[in-house]
Design a protein around this motif. Structure first.
Motif, short mmCIF file in Angstrom:
data_model
loop_
_atom_site.label_atom_id
_atom_site.label_comp_id
_atom_site.label_asym_id
_atom_site.label_seq_id
_atom_site.Cartn_x
_atom_site.Cartn_y
_atom_site.Cartn_z
N THR A 94 39.42 38.09 31.53
CA THR A 94 39.44 36.66 32.20
C THR A 94 39.04 37.04 33.69
O THR A 94 39.78 37.97 34.28
CB THR A 94 40.70 35.81 32.28
N GLY A 95 37.93 36.30 34.27
CA GLY A 95 37.58 36.55 35.68
C GLY A 95 38.59 35.98 36.81
O GLY A 95 39.28 35.04 36.21
N ARG A 96 38.88 36.86 37.68
CA ARG A 96 39.85 36.50 38.56
C ARG A 96 39.19 36.47 39.98
O ARG A 96 39.33 37.21 40.79
CB ARG A 96 41.03 37.40 38.77
N PRO A 97 38.26 35.37 40.15
CA PRO A 97 37.76 35.36 41.67
C PRO A 97 38.45 35.05 42.61
O PRO A 97 38.27 35.16 44.01
CB PRO A 97 36.75 34.05 41.29
N ASP A 98 40.06 34.62 42.39
CA ASP A 98 40.97 34.34 43.41
C ASP A 98 41.30 35.57 43.85
O ASP A 98 42.24 35.66 45.07
CB ASP A 98 42.10 33.69 42.73
N LEU A 99 41.22 36.72 43.52
CA LEU A 99 41.84 38.09 43.88
C LEU A 99 40.63 38.63 44.94
O LEU A 99 39.48 38.65 44.74
CB LEU A 99 41.75 39.02 42.95
N ASP A 100 41.43 39.23 45.94
CA ASP A 100 40.52 39.83 47.06
C ASP A 100 40.57 41.17 46.82
O ASP A 100 41.49 41.68 47.83
CB ASP A 100 40.81 39.18 48.46
N LEU A 101 40.11 41.84 45.88
CA LEU A 101 40.37 43.05 45.53
C LEU A 101 39.04 43.88 45.43
O LEU A 101 37.78 43.42 45.01
CB LEU A 101 41.35 43.32 44.20
N THR A 102 38.97 45.13 45.66
CA THR A 102 37.91 46.14 45.48
C THR A 102 38.49 47.34 44.51
O THR A 102 39.63 47.59 44.83
CB THR A 102 37.10 46.53 46.71
N PRO A 103 37.62 47.95 44.18
CA PRO A 103 38.14 49.29 43.45
C PRO A 103 38.17 50.46 44.32
O PRO A 103 37.44 51.44 44.51
CB PRO A 103 37.17 49.62 42.30
N SER A 153 39.62 45.49 35.66
CA SER A 153 37.82 45.93 35.65
C SER A 153 37.46 45.25 36.89
O SER A 153 37.44 43.92 37.22
CB SER A 153 37.05 45.62 34.32
N PHE A 154 36.50 46.08 37.47
CA PHE A 154 35.79 45.50 38.67
C PHE A 154 34.16 45.66 38.30
O PHE A 154 33.78 46.78 37.86
CB PHE A 154 35.96 46.28 39.96
N GLU A 155 33.30 44.73 38.49
CA GLU A 155 32.04 44.71 38.36
C GLU A 155 31.42 44.00 39.46
O GLU A 155 31.65 43.35 40.00
CB GLU A 155 31.47 44.07 37.09
N TRP A 162 31.98 42.65 44.53
CA TRP A 162 32.97 43.09 43.34
C TRP A 162 33.49 41.97 42.69
O TRP A 162 34.18 40.81 43.41
CB TRP A 162 33.94 44.05 43.79
N GLU A 163 33.48 41.98 41.55
CA GLU A 163 34.11 40.75 40.48
C GLU A 163 35.24 41.27 39.97
O GLU A 163 34.84 41.89 38.93
CB GLU A 163 33.08 40.14 39.59
N PRO A 164 36.67 40.97 40.39
CA PRO A 164 37.69 41.52 39.48
C PRO A 164 38.16 40.70 38.23
O PRO A 164 37.86 39.64 38.24
CB PRO A 164 39.00 41.63 40.45
#
Length: 181
Positions: A94-103, A153-155, A162-164
């Protein structure tokens, strides 16, 4: 996504070995239908939930290949990743665009769960059906594992952001595949 296949084929380079004919409704590893043959237009059923595959990304990195199948759902992005390493490994994301995260590190804590980096790399993709991406391009990924089959996962595609995504392992037999025409 998670579990990039590192196994090398035993066939010589350039050798094409045709697949044996298979019944698309045959029981493969406990799943009704072969998840390795999923494509845009197929329907998948998880219990009472039915959804269609809108598009597929065929990814490759070196000799490794895997697929991500984008599902038709309301209100978000979900997809099913399928890889053979050497057993078929399946995860629902499930995509989580609400998260401001990077790997950015080896360990990421999110919503009380600690995820550890398991793999990172770059791959090329080929898009089929509706994916929101170009027909082909490149992507970077970073995969993390948490306890109890939890995945992070991040892509990023074509040098974008980055898309978490959060995911869970899907066990064989948890869904049925109805091939499209």
């Amino acid at each position: 996504m998670l579990w990039r296949n590192r196994a090398r084929s035993g066939a010589k380079a350039g050798t094409v070995v045709p697949d044996a004919p298979q019944d698309p409704f045959a029981d493969v590893a406990g799943t009704n239908g072969d998840p390795r043959s999923l494509k845009a237009g197929d329907m998948v059923e998880f219990g009472a939930e039915r959804t269609w595959i809108r598009g597929t990304l065929r990814l490759s990195e070196g000799g490794a290949t895997w697929a991500e199948h984008f599902l038709e759902v309301e209100g978000g992005r979900r997809w099913l990743s399928v890889e053979e390493d050497p057993d078929v490994q399946i995860a629902m994301w499930t995509g989580r665009p609400d998260l401001d995260l990077t790997p950015h590190s080896e360990v990421i804590e999110l919503e009380g769960v600690r995820y550890r980096l398991t793999e990172r790399g770059s791959a090329s993709y080929r898009s089929e059906g509706t994916t929101g991406l170009r027909a082909q391009g490149g992507m970077d990924y970073a995969d993390y594992e948490g306890p109890d089959g939890r995945l992070l996962s991040f892509e990023r595609f074509d040098h974008g952001s980055w898309e978490p995504s959060l995911g869970e392992t899907v066990h064989p037999g948890a869904f049925t595949i109805y091939p499209g025409s």
